[in-house]
Design a protein around this motif. Sequence first.
Motif, PDB file in Angstrom:
ATOM      1  N   MET A   1      38.051  54.709  29.771  1.00  0.00           N
ATOM      2  CA  MET A   1      38.253  53.651  28.961  1.00  0.00           C
ATOM      3  C   MET A   1      37.741  52.260  29.556  1.00  0.00           C
ATOM      4  SD  MET A   1      41.568  51.956  27.097  1.00  0.00           S
ATOM      5  CE  MET A   1      42.605  53.301  27.170  1.00  0.00           C
ATOM      6  N   ARG A   2      37.104  51.558  28.707  1.00  0.00           N
ATOM      7  CA  ARG A   2      36.612  50.334  29.136  1.00  0.00           C
ATOM      8  C   ARG A   2      37.148  49.194  28.297  1.00  0.00           C
ATOM      9  NH1 ARG A   2      31.643  48.964  31.539  1.00  0.00           N
ATOM     10  NH2 ARG A   2      30.613  47.180  30.786  1.00  0.00           N
ATOM     11  N   ALA A   3      37.672  48.333  29.011  1.00  0.00           N
ATOM     12  CA  ALA A   3      38.625  47.269  28.606  1.00  0.00           C
ATOM     13  C   ALA A   3      37.971  45.725  28.791  1.00  0.00           C
ATOM     14  CB  ALA A   3      40.194  47.333  28.827  1.00  0.00           C
ATOM     15  N   LEU A   4      38.062  44.783  28.077  1.00  0.00           N
ATOM     16  CA  LEU A   4      37.656  43.491  28.424  1.00  0.00           C
ATOM     17  C   LEU A   4      38.947  42.738  28.469  1.00  0.00           C
ATOM     18  CD1 LEU A   4      35.760  41.145  28.787  1.00  0.00           C
ATOM     19  CD2 LEU A   4      35.741  40.820  26.415  1.00  0.00           C
ATOM     20  N   ILE A   5      39.191  42.074  29.703  1.00  0.00           N
ATOM     21  CA  ILE A   5      40.761  41.522  29.833  1.00  0.00           C
ATOM     22  C   ILE A   5      40.243  39.933  29.487  1.00  0.00           C
ATOM     23  CG2 ILE A   5      42.420  41.227  31.351  1.00  0.00           C
ATOM     24  CD1 ILE A   5      41.159  43.568  32.898  1.00  0.00           C
ATOM     25  N   ASP A   6      41.202  39.476  28.375  1.00  0.00           N
ATOM     26  CA  ASP A   6      41.191  38.035  28.232  1.00  0.00           C
ATOM     27  C   ASP A   6      41.691  37.313  29.369  1.00  0.00           C
ATOM     28  OD1 ASP A   6      40.988  35.835  26.857  1.00  0.00           O
ATOM     29  OD2 ASP A   6      42.656  36.208  25.293  1.00  0.00           O
ATOM     30  N   THR A   7      40.954  36.055  29.499  1.00  0.00           N
ATOM     31  CA  THR A   7      41.649  35.060  30.779  1.00  0.00           C
ATOM     32  C   THR A   7      43.156  34.812  30.682  1.00  0.00           C
ATOM     33  OG1 THR A   7      39.601  33.837  30.169  1.00  0.00           O
ATOM     34  CG2 THR A   7      40.999  32.761  31.459  1.00  0.00           C
ATOM     35  N   CYS A   8      43.740  34.822  29.743  1.00  0.00           N
ATOM     36  CA  CYS A   8      45.177  34.807  29.900  1.00  0.00           C
ATOM     37  C   CYS A   8      46.004  35.767  30.690  1.00  0.00           C
ATOM     38  CB  CYS A   8      45.874  34.620  28.516  1.00  0.00           C
ATOM     39  SG  CYS A   8      45.724  35.803  27.324  1.00  0.00           S
ATOM     40  N   VAL A   9      45.482  36.901  30.637  1.00  0.00           N
ATOM     41  CA  VAL A   9      46.289  38.149  31.136  1.00  0.00           C
ATOM     42  C   VAL A   9      45.774  37.846  32.754  1.00  0.00           C
ATOM     43  CG1 VAL A   9      46.042  40.629  31.332  1.00  0.00           C
ATOM     44  CG2 VAL A   9      45.950  39.466  29.322  1.00  0.00           C
ATOM     45  N   ILE A  10      44.604  37.473  33.015  1.00  0.00           N
ATOM     46  CA  ILE A  10      44.229  37.253  34.500  1.00  0.00           C
ATOM     47  C   ILE A  10      45.014  36.037  35.116  1.00  0.00           C
ATOM     48  CG2 ILE A  10      42.334  36.633  36.088  1.00  0.00           C
ATOM     49  CD1 ILE A  10      41.883  39.392  34.743  1.00  0.00           C
ATOM     50  N   ILE A  11      45.050  34.820  34.402  1.00  0.00           N
ATOM     51  CA  ILE A  11      46.056  33.652  34.715  1.00  0.00           C
ATOM     52  C   ILE A  11      47.590  34.175  34.701  1.00  0.00           C
ATOM     53  CG2 ILE A  11      46.697  31.621  34.202  1.00  0.00           C
ATOM     54  CD1 ILE A  11      43.768  31.701  35.214  1.00  0.00           C
ATOM     55  N   ASP A  12      47.860  35.228  33.878  1.00  0.00           N
ATOM     56  CA  ASP A  12      49.275  35.444  34.131  1.00  0.00           C
ATOM     57  C   ASP A  12      49.739  35.926  35.627  1.00  0.00           C
ATOM     58  OD1 ASP A  12      49.947  34.660  31.574  1.00  0.00           O
ATOM     59  OD2 ASP A  12      49.703  37.011  30.748  1.00  0.00           O
ATOM     60  N   VAL A  13      48.840  36.698  36.390  1.00  0.00           N
ATOM     61  CA  VAL A  13      48.929  37.098  37.460  1.00  0.00           C
ATOM     62  C   VAL A  13      48.646  36.190  38.603  1.00  0.00           C
ATOM     63  CG1 VAL A  13      47.964  38.788  39.312  1.00  0.00           C
ATOM     64  CG2 VAL A  13      48.314  39.767  36.863  1.00  0.00           C
ATOM     65  N   GLN A  15      49.083  32.808  38.293  1.00  0.00           N
ATOM     66  CA  GLN A  15      50.209  32.000  38.396  1.00  0.00           C
ATOM     67  C   GLN A  15      51.172  32.364  38.314  1.00  0.00           C
ATOM     68  OE1 GLN A  15      48.612  28.936  35.786  1.00  0.00           O
ATOM     69  NE2 GLN A  15      46.802  28.556  36.887  1.00  0.00           N
ATOM     70  N   ASP A  16      51.623  33.761  38.465  1.00  0.00           N
ATOM     71  CA  ASP A  16      53.003  34.212  38.503  1.00  0.00           C
ATOM     72  C   ASP A  16      53.649  33.703  37.022  1.00  0.00           C
ATOM     73  OD1 ASP A  16      54.924  36.091  39.247  1.00  0.00           O
ATOM     74  OD2 ASP A  16      55.760  34.495  40.455  1.00  0.00           O
ATOM     75  N   ARG A  17      52.969  33.720  35.875  1.00  0.00           N
ATOM     76  CA  ARG A  17      53.643  33.170  34.732  1.00  0.00           C
ATOM     77  C   ARG A  17      54.523  34.616  34.187  1.00  0.00           C
ATOM     78  NH1 ARG A  17      48.955  30.483  31.359  1.00  0.00           N
ATOM     79  NH2 ARG A  17      48.028  32.484  31.159  1.00  0.00           N
ATOM     80  N   GLN A  18      55.920  34.063  34.083  1.00  0.00           N
ATOM     81  CA  GLN A  18      56.674  34.846  33.495  1.00  0.00           C
ATOM     82  C   GLN A  18      57.170  34.571  32.169  1.00  0.00           C
ATOM     83  OE1 GLN A  18      58.237  37.322  35.369  1.00  0.00           O
ATOM     84  NE2 GLN A  18      57.044  36.443  37.517  1.00  0.00           N
ATOM     85  N   GLU A  23      53.586  42.851  33.484  1.00  0.00           N
ATOM     86  CA  GLU A  23      52.486  43.933  32.636  1.00  0.00           C
ATOM     87  C   GLU A  23      50.958  43.676  33.541  1.00  0.00           C
ATOM     88  OE1 GLU A  23      53.463  42.986  28.668  1.00  0.00           O
ATOM     89  OE2 GLU A  23      55.252  44.694  28.941  1.00  0.00           O
ATOM     90  N   ALA A  24      50.764  42.321  33.237  1.00  0.00           N
ATOM     91  CA  ALA A  24      49.499  41.996  33.822  1.00  0.00           C
ATOM     92  C   ALA A  24      49.213  42.563  35.275  1.00  0.00           C
ATOM     93  CB  ALA A  24      49.222  40.387  33.974  1.00  0.00           C
ATOM     94  N   GLN A  25      50.151  42.398  36.005  1.00  0.00           N
ATOM     95  CA  GLN A  25      50.137  43.043  37.710  1.00  0.00           C
ATOM     96  C   GLN A  25      49.787  44.708  37.284  1.00  0.00           C
ATOM     97  OE1 GLN A  25      53.504  41.742  39.439  1.00  0.00           O
ATOM     98  NE2 GLN A  25      52.557  40.181  40.481  1.00  0.00           N
TER      99      GLN A  25
END
Length: 141
Positions: A1-13, A15-18, A23-25
């Motif tokens: 599977m090939r998935a494009l990851i939105d910026t918000c998911v990357i930033i969640d990791v 910046q340790d956004r709770q 899930e992002a990790q």
Amino acid sequence: MRALIDTCVIIDVLQDRQPFCREAQNIFLCAANNLFTGCITAKSCTDIYYLSHRNTHSDKTSREILTKLFALFEVLDTAGMDCRRAIPSPIADFEDAVMAETAARAEADCIITRNLEDFKKSSIPALSPAQFLERLEKENG
């Protein structure tokens, strides 16, 4: 599977956004274990740099973060045709429309995002991190 990851998911990791970080990790871990091909857009890279630099106040650290991301995820160029195709897109937010067009051209199977509503009219299905991980588990048994 090939998935494009939105910026918000990357930033969640980064910046340790709770409560989104776990899930992002897991998505990062699945990509590292080659359970899917993760992609980010070149445009996301500039946004990630900006947000990382604003958080760390270090050019060196921000560039190191990008280097690690580049080892983990494929970087998709956004082409002029993606921008042109985004103009008449039914997706209201132009930046999201460009991302969806980039995903379509790159033959992504889905876009991983927390902003599902923004991608409701995308030709590429949008999945939340939890939905993506569930689908990936089903596919990889």
